[in-house]
Design an enzyme around this catalytic site. Structure first.
Site, PDB file in Angstrom:
ATOM      1  N   SER A 151      85.331   5.260  21.709  1.00 55.82           N
ATOM      2  CA  SER A 151      83.884   5.493  21.614  1.00 55.82           C
ATOM      3  C   SER A 151      83.086   4.189  21.608  1.00 55.82           C
ATOM      4  CB  SER A 151      83.544   6.326  20.369  1.00 55.82           C
ATOM      5  OG  SER A 151      84.072   7.623  20.474  1.00 55.82           O
TER       6      SER A 151
ATOM      7  N   TYR B  15      94.098  17.186  22.605  1.00 52.45           N
ATOM      8  CA  TYR B  15      92.907  17.370  23.430  1.00 52.45           C
ATOM      9  C   TYR B  15      93.067  18.608  24.312  1.00 52.45           C
ATOM     10  CZ  TYR B  15      92.004  12.407  22.335  1.00 52.45           C
ATOM     11  OH  TYR B  15      91.801  11.206  21.698  1.00 52.45           O
TER      12      TYR B  15
ATOM     13  N   HIS C 115      98.250   9.833  15.704  1.00 47.28           N
ATOM     14  CA  HIS C 115      96.814  10.045  15.887  1.00 47.28           C
ATOM     15  C   HIS C 115      96.050   9.943  14.565  1.00 47.28           C
ATOM     16  CE1 HIS C 115      93.897  12.400  18.728  1.00 47.28           C
ATOM     17  NE2 HIS C 115      93.325  11.358  18.187  1.00 47.28           N
TER      18      HIS C 115
END
Length: 324
Positions: A201, A54, A122
């Site tokens: 999300s 990120y 990830h």
């Protein structure tokens, strides 16, 4: 609670995803983002989620600054495996043992801590046997650099094989009222193995709050402008989902986003949503979802009557281990 037995990690009922503070969702405001993380801790939202990619890299540094002096309050999670260059270049996935060992040391340095509580791969690197990747991750546990291991967007075969090498505490994947793929195969397997689910999300990238009605008005750097579910005909069909959420929210006197989060929270104590935000006002609204209890009728309206989402979860689903 994520995981079970000796691999159980107690976390707050709701977490905070920090990705959008540094990239993908428009402009940055590091001061407000750091204040948002600190406010989360004040509110008891202590499960903080970041990743090395990120920013790239700067999100871990931001989180590290925000939790400085309060490390003992935090269940800190980060991720590795999606390689980025210094200018943001996408360099694919890497699950090689050499890269695994490098990543944990780099993450600890950027975060300014001596260990992380939960460390995920990830994305699955299909060119490296998962046994080799998890074996190297387990070395970090043995060295005291990591307490618990996780996977992100992993399919059932990968999860079983990984768990046989070292117990997996949590699997992170997208989970919300408009993304329920995980319920068919992955979630039952997680419950069989005693692994927790971390849902990212859970607000459908903000869509389920009812505030994103015209993606063209989003910041030019906001990746949702090109997301399949936010485009044209898909957008029009997906608004039907928002309409139901808004109807339930209005009748209950709460915000639509709180209804969406309360639904995820209702899925079980082993399911932890991590809504992302970079503003304190939205954080406080999200945190209030923990106090929203959905009735049986409301759950039926949301669970059984809601239309399925139209459009892929990502423009490119190739990096996802799609056995879900």
């Amino acid at each position: 609670m994520l995981g079970s037995g000796e691999q159980a990690l107690e976390v707050s009922a709701l977490g905070l995803g920090c990705m959008g503070m540094s990239e993908f969702y428009g402009s940055r405001d590091d001061a407000e983002s750091e204040a948002t993380i600190r406010r989360a801790l004040d509110l008891g939202v202590t499960f903080i989620d970041t990743a090395d990619m990120y920013g790239p890299f700067v999100n871990e540094e931001l989180v590290g600054r925000a939790i400085a002096g309060r490390r003992d309050e935090v269940q800190l999670a980060t991720k590795f495996g999606q390689k980025r260059g210094p200018n943001g270049e996408r360099l694919g996935t890497d699950g090689s043992p050499e890269y695994v060992r490098q990543c944990i040391d780099d993450s600890l340095r950027r975060l300014g801590v001596d260990h992380v509580d939960l460390w995920y791969q990830h994305r699955v690197d299909r060119s490296v046997p998962i046994e080799e990747t998890v074996g190297a991750m387990a070395e970090a546990v043995q060295a005291g650099k990591v307490l618990f291991l996780g996977l992100s967007e992993a399919g059932t075969d990968t999860i079983r094989r990984a768990h046989a090498v070292h117990p997996i505490t949590a699997v992170q994947t997208e989970y919300s009222l408009w993304t329920r793929d995980v319920e068919s195969k992955v979630l039952p397997l997680l419950r069989e193995l005693g692994i927790g689910l971390v849902g990212y999300s859970p607000l459908g990238r903000g869509f389920l709050t009812g505030t994103v009605t015209n993606p063209s008005k989003l910041d030019d750097t906001d990746t949702r402008r090109n997301h399949p579910r936010f485009q044209g005909y898909n957008l029009a069909l997906n608004m039907r989902i928002v309409d139901v959420v808004k109807k339930v929210a209005a009748a209950k006197g709460v915000a639509p986003g709180q209804i969406a989060l309360a639904w995820v929270l209702s899925r079980g104590d082993d399911v932890v949503p991590i809504p992302g935000t970079k503003r304190r006002a939205y954080l406080e609204e999200n945190a209030g979802a923990a106090d929203v209890v959905l009735s049986d009728d409301e759950l039926r309206a949301l669970t059984d009557s809601l239309p399925a989402a139209t459009g892929a979860r990502y423009p490119d689903m190739a990096p996802i281990d799609t056995d879900v």
